[in-house]
Scaffold this motif. Sequence first.
Motif, short mmCIF file in Angstrom:
data_model
loop_
_atom_site.label_atom_id
_atom_site.label_comp_id
_atom_site.label_asym_id
_atom_site.label_seq_id
_atom_site.Cartn_x
_atom_site.Cartn_y
_atom_site.Cartn_z
N ASN A 22 0.85 -1.18 0.00
CA ASN A 22 0.00 0.00 0.00
C ASN A 22 0.90 1.25 0.00
OD1 ASN A 22 -1.50 2.15 0.90
ND2 ASN A 22 -2.66 0.95 2.38
N GLU A 43 0.30 4.25 0.61
CA GLU A 43 0.06 5.16 1.76
C GLU A 43 0.02 4.32 3.02
OE1 GLU A 43 -2.92 8.56 0.79
OE2 GLU A 43 -3.60 6.78 -0.24
N LYS A 44 1.19 3.86 3.41
CA LYS A 44 1.27 2.84 4.46
C LYS A 44 0.52 3.19 5.75
CE LYS A 44 5.15 -0.14 3.67
NZ LYS A 44 6.47 0.29 3.26
N GLU A 45 0.56 4.47 6.10
CA GLU A 45 -0.03 4.81 7.40
C GLU A 45 -1.56 4.67 7.40
OE1 GLU A 45 0.40 8.49 5.07
OE2 GLU A 45 1.61 6.72 5.40
N LYS A 46 -2.16 4.83 6.20
CA LYS A 46 -3.61 4.64 6.12
C LYS A 46 -3.89 3.17 5.85
CE LYS A 46 -4.40 9.16 4.16
NZ LYS A 46 -4.46 9.80 2.87
N TYR A 65 -5.48 0.91 -4.90
CA TYR A 65 -4.37 1.45 -5.68
C TYR A 65 -4.15 0.68 -6.98
CZ TYR A 65 -3.88 3.59 -1.18
OH TYR A 65 -4.16 4.26 -0.02
#
Length: 533
Positions: free
Chosen positions: A217, A219-222, A229
């Motif tokens: 992912n 946007e790792k933090e989300k 994606y």
Amino acid sequence: MDSSSGAARSRELEKVFSRTRKEFPDPLKAQVQGNLPPWLQGTLLRNGPGKHSVGETSYKHWFDGLALLHSFTIKDGEVHYRSKFLRSDTYKCNMEANRIVVSEFGTMAYPDPCKNIFSKAATYLSNVIPDFTDNCLINIIRCGEDVYAVTETNYIRKIDPHTLETLEKVNYTKYVAVNLATSHPHYDSAQNTINMGTSIGEKGKTKYIIFKIPAVNPEKEKKKSCVKYAEVMCSIPSQGLLSPSYYHSFGMSENYIIFLEQPFKLDIMKLATAYFRGVNWASCLSFHKDEKTWIHIVDKRTKKTLSTKFYTDCMVVYHHINAYEEDNHIVFDVIAYKDNSLYDMFYLANLNENFDEQNVLTSVPLCKRFVIPLQHDKNAEVGTNFIKLLSTTAKALKEKDDSIYCQPEVLCEGIELPRINYDYNGKNYRYIYAAHVQWRPIPTQISKYDILTKKMLIWEEDHCWPAEPLFVPSPNAKEEDDGVILSVIVSTDPEKASFLLILDGKTFTEIARASVKVDVHLDLHGYFIPDEK
Ligand SMILES: CC1=C(/C=C/C(C)=C/C=C/C(C)=C/C=O)C(C)(C)CCC1
Ligand SMILES: [Fe+2]
């Protein structure tokens, strides 16, 4: 076959295709016989139809049944079994109404009281494409770290691979413009998930889309699903704008995607009006016996389809086995039929008393090897064979109009539900593990086929109905068949429980079995998740 053995066989089949199964959501300890290899630790997840009636209503086709997930967890010499119905919106709506209210492949259901979830009549007219089921019964796939139950519609359902709980419903259409997608994606060397789907566009702009779901992912933090994606890798316009081909899988070598545009097609106008005509989705598939099969080769690097027109005779393929590149050729293997009768055999009305008389395969599945030349002399004479590989009799012949006619080599007969050591996907490989069928579509044996020696090893046992055999490589595997084969065996012998069979990858002989004294269903496909070290 005399009538008494015919009747006994019918009773066995009735058990195998039993309409209603129970779920066993709590881990149930299996009785292990033999020696489990100590390295074999992880969970085998499998999917398949488990319930064919709701209240007073019944599904008509075996592929319609409500998805029942089951798993065998192997850890420190012990094996635990669980099973759980996928709590899809379809499942919930049906249960709430106490009847079948959502249409499946072989059963058209209506009226549908689940107005808020499955849109119907009005949107059929404006959108043409109906809202499909999320009864994801065919396979288990991985997208990044997440595991999904999947079918062939636009919906996939995230599941918890340990508890088999149903998590969110993901709609592919929101991220890539596909209305249908296969249940057999591939995974590339970076562990991205590569899949194909059909986009039924407005004004007949129908195309096939190859898309990539990143393994990580961005946007790792989300904590968003990787499916969000997804990106389009390439698209191939459909030859018939209102009749795209039906396909159940595709091939992938290191640099190419292999797609067969076969004369087994989905009629969009029929699909759009099926609800009003009161016919099922299956009746919208039609087989055109006088048409060719077009072989599309997409270069993953340029995202373009090779411009040469490659084709072969009319055939129907559900499962691709493997594809690889060798000396400027692409070799790809499939299981091919000469017509589309296979899916018809799985109508439940055919899977009972008269099974033996009615369900003779009109064409045995043939394992065919095709070879595509990646370079060829444009000035060659008509009839020239462009294949230079000595290992095969497959040909690619130049035609008058510069197209190339591909004539396959038949490797073997009677195998279906093929699996390979997936570490060899896209690579020159030697072994195919499959279910073995003869004149009936229901396997009674599993086999290991050696492409090099053309020899086949078979496992079978009385009153045992094997499922697709799945290969798990051993951790330090040196050879392609270093590992084990796992297959869930449904027993119809009242004295014998169903079991997970573990065969040695090399000898194809039993090394262990884990029996569970509960009702186990015949499944379709699955996935093995090894424990992390
Ligand atoms: C619901 C639905 C479909 C479902 C197809 C299914 C469920 C196919 C199952 C195939 C299997 C199990 C093959 C095994 O080899 C279609 C025709 C794609 C399109 C219309 C909606
Ligand atoms: Fe399949």
